[in-house]
Every structure is written in C-alpha cells, then in structure tokens.
Design an enzyme around this catalytic site. Structure first.
Site, PDB file in Angstrom:
ATOM      1  N   ASP A  54       0.842  -1.185   0.000  1.00 40.54           N
ATOM      2  CA  ASP A  54       0.000   0.000   0.000  1.00 40.54           C
ATOM      3  C   ASP A  54       0.883   1.243   0.000  1.00 40.54           C
ATOM      4  OD1 ASP A  54      -0.889  -1.161   3.242  1.00 40.54           O
ATOM      5  OD2 ASP A  54       0.826   0.100   2.756  1.00 40.54           O
ATOM      6  N   ASP A  56       1.041   5.140   1.542  1.00 33.20           N
ATOM      7  CA  ASP A  56       0.510   6.095   2.504  1.00 33.20           C
ATOM      8  C   ASP A  56       1.086   7.476   2.228  1.00 33.20           C
ATOM      9  OD1 ASP A  56      -0.829   4.007   3.712  1.00 33.20           O
ATOM     10  OD2 ASP A  56       0.736   3.661   5.204  1.00 33.20           O
ATOM     11  N   ASP A 140       7.815   4.275  14.258  1.00 30.92           N
ATOM     12  CA  ASP A 140       8.352   3.183  15.073  1.00 30.92           C
ATOM     13  C   ASP A 140       9.812   2.861  14.784  1.00 30.92           C
ATOM     14  OD1 ASP A 140       7.750   2.150  12.552  1.00 30.92           O
ATOM     15  OD2 ASP A 140       6.328   0.647  13.286  1.00 30.92           O
TER      16      ASP A 140
END
Length: 405
Positions: A54, A56, A140
């Site tokens: 995907d 983003d 993260d």
C-alpha cells in the site's frame, strides 16, 4: 535537525512504481499549496526494489482540510484521525504530520487536538499535529521514517533509515522501552519486518522486546487479530515465526499453544510445515482465509485436545467443537478471533472423520457440502506431513478429478 536529502538522480524511487491513485493525491495536495510526501513502508519497499502493498501519504494539511479537497474522502480513527481517500479498488491513507508523545504523558490539549495515555504508558489517543521532522521521529522504526517528496522527487531521511536499510537493520526510533510501552504491537511489527525483509533486529531493541514482551497483554485483542494475519499472510511466515520464537513473543500471544509446543519439540515441525504451505500459497498469489490459517497453525494442537476429549467419552464431532471453541475463545483475551472464524475452524476439524466414510453416497454428499474444500486441504496437508492415510488421500484425490465422458 537537518535531514539527509537524496536527490532524484541518486535513488531508485520512480513515480511509475507508485500507484496512480497515490500520485494523484500527492499532486493534488501539492498543487493546493500543501507539503505532500509518500511516507513509511511504501518508500522503504521502493528503495529495496520491492512492490509495496500500500501507499501512505503524509501532509501538513489537517484531516478537515483534506476532506474539503477530496470528495472521495472519509475521516476514520479515534486514536489517529486519518483521511481515507477512496479510489476504485484502492484506498490511499493520508495522515497529517504528527508531533511526538509529550514527555509529561499527562492528558493535554493542543488546539483542537488531544493526546491521552493509559497508566501503562500506552498511547490511547494522539492527534497532536507537528512538522515533517517530528512526524518522522515519532514513527516506530528508522526504515519506516523515510519520505518521498513529490515536489522535487527527493528522498528525505530524518532518522538514519537509509543507513539502516544498507545495514539490513531494524532499529527503534528513540528509547525502545518507552516506544514499546507506548504501543506494544510494535514488538510484533519488529518481528514481522525482520522475517519479511531478512533483516536483523538491533541489539538494544531485541533486548527490550525480550524484557517487555508481557506488555502485549495491554494491546487491543481486535488489533492483535489483525496483526496476527499480517504475520502469517506476509509470504514469509516461517521466518516471522522464527523471530516470534527467538524473542519469546509467542508465549504472550498464544499462551497454551506455545507451552504445549515447548513440552515436545517435535510438535514444532507441524507448525513449520503448515507455515511453509502458507508461504507457498501466498507466493502463488492464492488467497487464504483466516479460518484455514488458524486450522493449520493450531491443527496438531487441536488434534491433541480432540483425542483427549474422545478418550473421555465425547463423540468426535462434539470433541472437535469443544476443543476448538475452548482453545480459540480462551485465546480471545489476547487475540480476538471472530466467532464465525472459530465456527469455521471447528467445522474443518470436525469434518476430518468424514474422510474415512467412503461407502455409498456419503462421499458425494460430503464433496458437495460448503466446508469440504477447507477440510480437504487440511486433510491433505496433515496426511502428507504425518505420512498417514495415504490410501484415503489417493481415494479422495481421485474422487475430486473430473469424470471423463
């Protein structure tokens, strides 16, 4: 902090490898005067010459501003307010640059945005908007903090992610103990990225995972269910499972099952065999639904439980239902398996005895039933793994062949 900026001529990210929907979103935001970056895993995968699952987008436009720009947009999320821009067959997740977690960890109000933590330190709501640098440094891992700037086609690195890509290293941004307390699921993500990408987990992060693995009990069980599917549907499930074992994350995720494996290391072979099969299906482009995944992973454990209940006097069908329901419902405290999936796993295990019934019209009726194919796939895989029921397997393979006219 000045980022590392890699000009277009010095990297391999190309618009032709980015989905046309994501490119449309990026350009529309840019043309309206906003900063617009491709962000996170999509940039990482493009730099590694992988096909992103995907794409983003990160921008300085607020969710409300994004919604005004795109008629095909809906706002979602409570912890993170996100814009989902809908295209035919694709959703481009678009987020506003966010600031890091406040040091005081108290409830705060920042303009119209809110931040809140639980007593454990886990972030429950986080809508404090920030700069691109702040957004990168609150992500993260360093390899997930890279941006691709549609304005000049450069790659922007605030966190040292480019170097870690070169070194094949999963490195936490900031203090690992604090970052895992904010979101315990990050520990599982570290294992998934290490297994999927063939990277190592940086020693400080690795030690922190081993030290903080029990924080997973604070993670939302529904989110854990989604993460488990990502772990085992990634196409590298066997390698991911290796990291779950190595970091001991398996125990807080699947408590009873993992201890059962520990009692006899030969039980480990079935899990590896099942995950191997899962990876082959995924690499062949086949879709595997969650019920078959859980039936395969826990298959030998469920057979063990079923046998115990049969020896206690229950019928095979009742034993299968009670064993599967007892295990998976108990697991819902950590990983919330939906009821329909539990029922489907129960059917797969309960139907195994029907493969022994080859007389009369029973085989034809069984083959026409809704759950036959899943039950047969389990029967076939388990028969080959344990070198059993070879004659029955040959019989059912012949039954499934189209009849010659």
């Amino acid at each position: 902090m000045e980022p590392t900026v890699v000009k277009r001529a010095d990297h391999n990210v190309s618009r032709k490898n980015i989905s046309s929907a994501a490119v449309k979103v990026l350009y529309h935001l840019k043309d309206e005067g906003y900063t617009a970056y491709l962000a996170g895993g999509g940039v990482r995968d493009l730099l590694l010459n992988r096909n992103p699952k995907d794409f983003d987008v990160a921008t300085n436009a607020t969710p409300e501003q994004i919604r005004k720009l795109f008629r095909n947009c809906r706002l979602v999320g409570r912890r993170f307010r996100l814009a989902h821009i809908l295209f035919r067959g694709e959703v481009i997740e678009t987020s506003t640059f966010r600031a890091p977690v406040p040091e005081d960890a108290d409830d705060t109000v920042h303009c119209e945005n809110t931040f809140r933590t639980a007593d454990s330190g886990q972030v429950m709501r986080d809508n404090i908007f920030g700069t691109p640098e702040e957004d990168a440094l609150r992500r993260d891992f360093t390899i997930n903090a890279l941006f691709y700037n549609i304005a000049d086609f450069s790659v922007i690195d605030y966190a040292g992610g480019l170097e870690d890509l070169e070194q094949k290293m999963i490195r936490v941004i900031g203090d690992p103990d604090k970052r895992f307390a904010e979101d315990p699921v990050r520990m599982i993500r570290a294992a998934r990225f290490a297994g999927t990408l063939g990277f190592e987990i940086e020693q400080g992060a690795y030690d922190s995972i081993c030290r903080n693995k029990d924080l997973l009990r604070h993670a939302a069980p529904s989110r854990m269910y989604e993460e488990v599917q990502k772990l085992f549907f990634c196409g590298h499930a066997k390698e991911v499972f290796h990291w779950l074992e190595k970091t001991d994350l398996l125990h807080p995720m699947f408590h009873d099952f993992s201890h059962w494996i520990d009692e006899d290391k030969t039980r480990h072979d079935w899990v590896i065999h099942a995950l191997d099969q899962m990876d082959r299906w995924r690499k062949a482009g086949l879709q595997v639904h969650p019920a078959l995944l859980f039936a395969l992973i826990f298959g030998e454990y469920h057979e063990y439980l079923i046998q115990q209940l049969v020896e206690a006097g229950q019928s095979h069908l009742d034993a299968a239902r009670n064993a599967v329901h007892g295990h998976l419902k108990g697991m819902c405290e950590n990983v919330r398996v939906p009821k329909n999936v539990i029922y489907q796993v129960s059917d797969i295990m309960g139907n195994q005895q029907r493969f022994e019934r080859t007389k009369g019209r029973r085989p034809q009726r069984f083959m026409q039933s809704r759950g036959f194919l899943d039950a047969f796939l389990y029967f076939k895989i388990s028969s080959k793994a344990h070198n059993r029921n070879q004659e029955l397997l040959e019989y059912w393979n012949e039954m499934r062949q189209p009849k010659k006219s």
